[in-house]
Design a protein around this motif. Structure first.
Motif, short mmCIF file in Angstrom:
data_model
loop_
_atom_site.label_atom_id
_atom_site.label_comp_id
_atom_site.label_asym_id
_atom_site.label_seq_id
_atom_site.Cartn_x
_atom_site.Cartn_y
_atom_site.Cartn_z
N ASN A 1 0.76 -1.23 0.00
CA ASN A 1 0.00 0.00 0.00
C ASN A 1 0.80 1.30 0.00
O ASN A 1 1.41 1.67 0.98
N GLU B 1 -2.74 3.87 7.56
CA GLU B 1 -4.12 4.17 7.18
C GLU B 1 -4.99 2.91 6.99
O GLU B 1 -6.12 2.84 7.46
N ASP B 2 -4.41 1.91 6.32
CA ASP B 2 -5.20 0.72 5.99
C ASP B 2 -5.63 -0.09 7.19
O ASP B 2 -6.48 -0.96 7.08
#
Ligand code: ADP
Ligand code: MG
Length: 458
Positions: free
Chosen positions: A4, A349-350
């Motif tokens: 990511n 964030e994920d």
């Protein structure tokens, strides 16, 4: 799967030139940070890199069993991950290279571990105790102090990533250290596969014989077999055999015995006949303590505000909590610097559960950010004007309310004095436009920056 954003780019040109052991470390950390499944890490430890360059990466597996199991479950994941890091397609090969045995260290005959391997990291010392898991922890301690006595069977249940496997394996590790015992650890899935294979090969009696010599039986994720007719029967048989011999049985499940969809309801009373211990999601202090413990074990550190942030936003899953931490540590070691809070927010964030992040921002927050940014009053925003000067801010408002708050379309419509279809329409307009329109995207980014961050305690 994606490395990511951020991290991917940072590794991009550096990875291929790293030495083999460093490459392997990075890949293992990356896979661990994804928290795919808790046995992956144990299996990765069963293989050693032999050569990680060229178009074929070769690993040594310690046994043909390990080789087969890893090939079956993780080969494509390994291939994909390595290719991604390396920046081109690589093949992966496993070779059996038995580990040299230290003759003096040959364990005594009775002390054996069968089934799936235990993770040596899962011990009582590395387990952080808090109100949410105290009872399960002390029950597990009691079992390992005197196996086969009063806490039998011990049934531990709770949601994903809350430490069930950790506690169960801590029992196994502790007993292996202190007793001459045969500890068998199996998952429901593994039990099923082994059983089906035994059926297929007509080896049921040798399958059953294997369990006769077990002193401590650890069965993880029983929910996997609960609804399968023959496997539950076989489980019942195994359970009874061991139980009658006074052997210790520990069972983990993602739900309480009463919630299991049992094919044979009579099994339930067996499961409920000992001690049942539930684990709940940890509170904030426990989450913070887990992060600190983990850092201490890794001999690493992170800024305090970053730790507080992680503990605040990742609430319901310790695996995700650890994953976020590991990802930040990987980032730190690659970039050789400590992350600032905004950067940390981006990197992890994920891992942040959307609903929780959302719950911190309300419709009113968005309305006031919009009116501040565009210089129009909340009343105008809610009013009847339809010229472009008001229409666009209003549509952005609808978009952000849906994206960032848990509010329903009906609620948003009510607050903004609009109809349900109007809100949907406004939301869709912005959603489509934002893809193509860089300027709009940056305006929205600026408005978001005016919102209270999920970090602020409210
Ligand atoms: P479950 O089996 O309940 O899905 P695991 O036992 O696999 O969860 O735990 C997920 C991860 O979180 C593991 O790496 C484990 O070490 C860690 N963990 C869970 N609970 C604790 C705790 N109380 N203290 C320290 N680490 C924990
Ligand atoms: Mg588990």
């Amino acid at each position: 799967m994606g490395m990511n954003g951020q991290l991917n780019l940072d590794f991009g040109n550096k990875f291929a030139s790293l030495p083999d052991d460093k490459k392997w470390q990075v890949v293992c950390e990356h896979l661990a940070s994804k928290g795919l499944d808790s046995s992956l890490e144990v299996w990765l430890r069963q293989i050693k890199p032999l050569s990680l360059s060229g178009d074929k990466f070769v690993f040594a597996a310690s046994s043909s069993f390990a080789k087969e199991w890893i090939e079956k479950r993780y080969l494509s994941l390994l291939k994909e991950t390595l290719s991604q890091f390396e920046g081109n397609e690589v093949e992966v090969e496993l070779r059996v290279v038995p580990e040299k045995r230290d003759k003096e260290k040959t364990p005594s005959k009775r002390k054996t571990q069968t089934g799936l391997p235990l993770n040596p990291r899962y011990t009582f010392e590395t387990f952080v105790v808090g109100p949410s898991n105290r009872f399960a922890y002390s029950s597990a301690k009691a079992v390992s102090a005197s196996p086969g006595s009063s806490y039998n069977p011990l049934f531990i249940y709770g949601g994903v990533g809350l430490g069930k496997t950790h506690l169960m394996q801590a029992i196994g590790n502790s007993i292996l250290e202190n007793f001459d015992a045969n500890v068998m650890y199996v998952s429901g899935e593994y039990f099923t596969t082994q059983y089906i294979e035994a059926l297929k090969d007509g080896k049921i009696s040798s399958f059953r014989k294997k369990f006769r010599s077990v002193d401590i039986w650890l069965l993880d994720d029983i929910q996997f077999i609960a609804d399968k007719e023959r496997t539950t029967e076989e489980f019942f048989h195994t359970f009874n055999t061991l139980y009658e011999m006074g052997k210790q049985i520990v069972i983990c499940s993602d739900r309480a015995p009463s919630q299991l969809q049992l094919f044979h309801p009579r099994v339930r009373s067996r499961l409920e006949s000992g001690v049942i211990a539930g684990i709940r999601p940890p509170d904030f202090e426990t989450r913070l303590a887990i992060l600190e413990k983990k850092l201490e074990m890794e001999k690493a550190s992170l800024p305090q505000e970053v730790l507080l942030y992680i503990a605040k936003v990742i609430q319901s899953n310790i695996r995700a909590l650890e994953g976020a931490l590991v990802k930040l540590l990987a980032w730190t070691s690659i970039n050789n610097t400590l992350p600032s809070l905004p950067l940390a927010q981006e990197v992890i964030e994920d891992y942040i559960e959307k609903k929780e992040a959302k719950a911190n921002v309300g419709i009113q927050d968005i309305i006031s950010a919009i009116s501040k940014y565009f210089g129009i009053s909340p009343r105008t925003l809610r009013g009847k004007r339809k010229d472009k000067k008001v229409l666009l801010p209003r549509q952005i408002c609808m978009y952000l309310c849906r994206e960032l708050t848990p509010a329903s379309v009906t609620e948003i419509a009510k607050v903004l004095g609009r109809t349900h279809p109007a809100v949907l329409n406004g939301y869709n307009r912005i959603k489509e436009q934002i893809e193509r329109d860089k300027e709009l995207a940056s305006i929205i980014q600026k408005i978001i920056s005016l919102l209270p961050s999920p970090f602020e305690v409210r």
